[in-house]
Design a protein around this motif. Structure first.
Motif, PDB file in Angstrom:
ATOM      1  N   MET A  67       0.877  -1.255   0.000  1.00  0.00           N
ATOM      2  CA  MET A  67       0.092  -0.031   0.113  1.00  0.00           C
ATOM      3  C   MET A  67       0.877   1.199  -0.095  1.00  0.00           C
ATOM      4  N   GLU A  68       0.517   2.187  -0.852  1.00  0.00           N
ATOM      5  CA  GLU A  68       1.357   3.347  -0.877  1.00  0.00           C
ATOM      6  C   GLU A  68       1.264   4.446  -0.019  1.00  0.00           C
ATOM      7  N   LYS A  69       2.122   5.170   0.331  1.00  0.00           N
ATOM      8  CA  LYS A  69       1.876   5.946   1.662  1.00  0.00           C
ATOM      9  C   LYS A  69       2.060   7.569   0.753  1.00  0.00           C
ATOM     10  N   TYR A  70       1.181   8.608   1.392  1.00  0.00           N
ATOM     11  CA  TYR A  70       1.257   9.652   0.730  1.00  0.00           C
ATOM     12  C   TYR A  70       1.289  10.695   2.130  1.00  0.00           C
ATOM     13  N   LEU A  71       2.155  11.887   1.480  1.00  0.00           N
ATOM     14  CA  LEU A  71       1.969  13.107   2.207  1.00  0.00           C
ATOM     15  C   LEU A  71       1.129  13.931   1.433  1.00  0.00           C
ATOM     16  N   TYR A  72       0.404  14.858   2.319  1.00  0.00           N
ATOM     17  CA  TYR A  72      -0.468  15.960   1.622  1.00  0.00           C
ATOM     18  C   TYR A  72       0.072  17.291   2.214  1.00  0.00           C
ATOM     19  N   SER A  73       0.538  18.513   1.670  1.00  0.00           N
ATOM     20  CA  SER A  73       1.136  19.610   1.744  1.00  0.00           C
ATOM     21  C   SER A  73      -0.060  20.669   1.771  1.00  0.00           C
ATOM     22  N   ALA A  74      -0.238  21.158   2.613  1.00  0.00           N
ATOM     23  CA  ALA A  74      -1.420  22.252   2.858  1.00  0.00           C
ATOM     24  C   ALA A  74      -0.895  23.550   2.030  1.00  0.00           C
ATOM     25  N   LEU A  75       0.405  24.014   2.326  1.00  0.00           N
ATOM     26  CA  LEU A  75       0.961  25.038   1.661  1.00  0.00           C
ATOM     27  C   LEU A  75       0.943  24.903  -0.205  1.00  0.00           C
ATOM     28  N   SER A  76       1.166  23.846  -0.298  1.00  0.00           N
ATOM     29  CA  SER A  76       1.108  23.598  -1.851  1.00  0.00           C
ATOM     30  C   SER A  76      -0.078  22.923  -2.463  1.00  0.00           C
ATOM     31  N   ASP A  77      -0.671  22.621  -1.601  1.00  0.00           N
ATOM     32  CA  ASP A  77      -2.187  21.904  -1.895  1.00  0.00           C
ATOM     33  C   ASP A  77      -1.579  20.800  -2.842  1.00  0.00           C
ATOM     34  N   ASN A  78      -0.850  19.805  -2.434  1.00  0.00           N
ATOM     35  CA  ASN A  78      -0.330  18.708  -3.282  1.00  0.00           C
ATOM     36  C   ASN A  78       0.141  17.675  -2.517  1.00  0.00           C
ATOM     37  N   PHE A  79      -0.262  16.258  -3.082  1.00  0.00           N
ATOM     38  CA  PHE A  79       0.196  15.029  -2.504  1.00  0.00           C
ATOM     39  C   PHE A  79       1.631  14.751  -3.044  1.00  0.00           C
ATOM     40  N   TYR A  80       2.254  13.948  -2.097  1.00  0.00           N
ATOM     41  CA  TYR A  80       3.565  13.329  -2.265  1.00  0.00           C
ATOM     42  C   TYR A  80       3.682  12.102  -2.162  1.00  0.00           C
ATOM     43  N   LEU A  81       4.188  11.276  -2.752  1.00  0.00           N
ATOM     44  CA  LEU A  81       4.306   9.900  -2.849  1.00  0.00           C
ATOM     45  C   LEU A  81       5.610   9.808  -1.874  1.00  0.00           C
ATOM     46  N   THR A  82       5.665   8.940  -0.708  1.00  0.00           N
ATOM     47  CA  THR A  82       6.614   9.016   0.322  1.00  0.00           C
ATOM     48  C   THR A  82       7.879   7.986  -0.475  1.00  0.00           C
ATOM     49  N   THR A  83       7.504   7.155  -1.083  1.00  0.00           N
ATOM     50  CA  THR A  83       8.670   6.264  -1.836  1.00  0.00           C
ATOM     51  C   THR A  83       9.489   7.300  -2.731  1.00  0.00           C
ATOM     52  N   GLU A  84       9.058   8.288  -3.024  1.00  0.00           N
ATOM     53  CA  GLU A  84       9.808   9.108  -3.935  1.00  0.00           C
ATOM     54  C   GLU A  84      10.440  10.297  -3.370  1.00  0.00           C
ATOM     55  N   LYS A  85      10.548  10.336  -2.058  1.00  0.00           N
ATOM     56  CA  LYS A  85      10.967  11.297  -1.043  1.00  0.00           C
ATOM     57  C   LYS A  85      12.411  11.826  -1.566  1.00  0.00           C
ATOM     58  N   ALA A  86      13.324  10.722  -1.786  1.00  0.00           N
ATOM     59  CA  ALA A  86      14.531  11.414  -2.257  1.00  0.00           C
ATOM     60  C   ALA A  86      14.578  12.121  -3.506  1.00  0.00           C
ATOM     61  N   ARG A  87      14.028  11.579  -4.436  1.00  0.00           N
ATOM     62  CA  ARG A  87      13.625  12.398  -5.713  1.00  0.00           C
ATOM     63  C   ARG A  87      13.243  14.170  -5.244  1.00  0.00           C
ATOM     64  N   TYR A  88      12.115  13.947  -4.497  1.00  0.00           N
ATOM     65  CA  TYR A  88      11.687  15.290  -4.060  1.00  0.00           C
ATOM     66  C   TYR A  88      12.708  16.106  -3.298  1.00  0.00           C
ATOM     67  N   ILE A  89      13.329  15.434  -2.527  1.00  0.00           N
ATOM     68  CA  ILE A  89      14.530  16.478  -1.831  1.00  0.00           C
ATOM     69  C   ILE A  89      15.604  16.677  -2.769  1.00  0.00           C
ATOM     70  N   ALA A  90      16.029  15.799  -3.642  1.00  0.00           N
ATOM     71  CA  ALA A  90      17.170  16.323  -4.767  1.00  0.00           C
ATOM     72  C   ALA A  90      16.344  17.447  -5.474  1.00  0.00           C
ATOM     73  N   ASN A  91      15.171  17.685  -5.605  1.00  0.00           N
ATOM     74  CA  ASN A  91      14.844  18.637  -6.372  1.00  0.00           C
ATOM     75  C   ASN A  91      13.971  19.855  -5.656  1.00  0.00           C
ATOM     76  N   GLY A  92      14.451  19.794  -4.364  1.00  0.00           N
ATOM     77  CA  GLY A  92      14.128  20.976  -3.524  1.00  0.00           C
ATOM     78  C   GLY A  92      12.449  21.103  -3.335  1.00  0.00           C
ATOM     79  N   ALA A  93      11.808  19.899  -3.427  1.00  0.00           N
ATOM     80  CA  ALA A  93      10.249  20.134  -3.500  1.00  0.00           C
ATOM     81  C   ALA A  93       9.758  19.334  -2.382  1.00  0.00           C
TER      82      ALA A  93
END
Length: 147
Positions: A1-27
């Motif tokens: 089962m996938e895990k997600y984060l939700y950001s109220a500031l960006s009003d977006n969802f983030y797939l936690t398995t892609e955390k390293a990619r988001y961090i690398a892109n400053g996102a």
């Protein structure tokens, strides 16, 4: 089962398995909170009528009332509506070839009356002042008749 984060500031969802990619892109969101897959599915679908996605007081995704249109937005939408209605009427009139048939004397009285009804409709549309939005009384087009 996938895990997600939700950001109220960006009003977006983030797939936690892609955390390293988001961090690398400053996102990677600093305010992200974990949400269920069910919440992800619900809030990535089309919003219910009159709603938009936003965040509740706890920073979780929620359906919020869509803001009312400004007067300028209502006027712009009514101007588009007016132009669409005029385009449709002109296309219908041109398709009937009433002007050419009238100039050649090849039009029946019934067709001439119908042509005049459409011209009256175009006149009524032209007289619409869209700055009166949202209180516009739109004219009704004449009933289309088979040629």
């Amino acid at each position: 089962m996938e895990k997600y984060l939700y950001s109220a500031l960006s009003d977006n969802f983030y797939l936690t398995t892609e955390k390293a990619r988001y961090i690398a892109n400053g996102a990677w969101p600093s305010d992200g909170i974990e949400v269920s897959e069910a919440a992800f599915v619900e809030f990535t679908q089309a919003a219910p009528a009159g709603k938009i996605r936003g965040a509740d007081k706890k920073g979780r995704p929620a359906w919020m009332d869509a803001p009312s249109l400004t007067l300028d937005e209502m006027v712009a939408l009514d101007e588009l509506k007016k132009q669409r209605m005029k385009s449709y009427a002109n296309a219908y009139i041109n398709e009937q070839q009433w002007a050419a048939r009238l100039s050649l004397g090849r039009i029946t009285e019934a067709e001439k009356n119908h042509f005049n009804q459409w011209l009256d409709y175009l006149d009524a549309l032209e007289a619409i002042d869209v700055s009166d939005a949202p209180d516009i009384l739109w004219p009704t087009p004449p009933v289309e008749q088979a040629s």
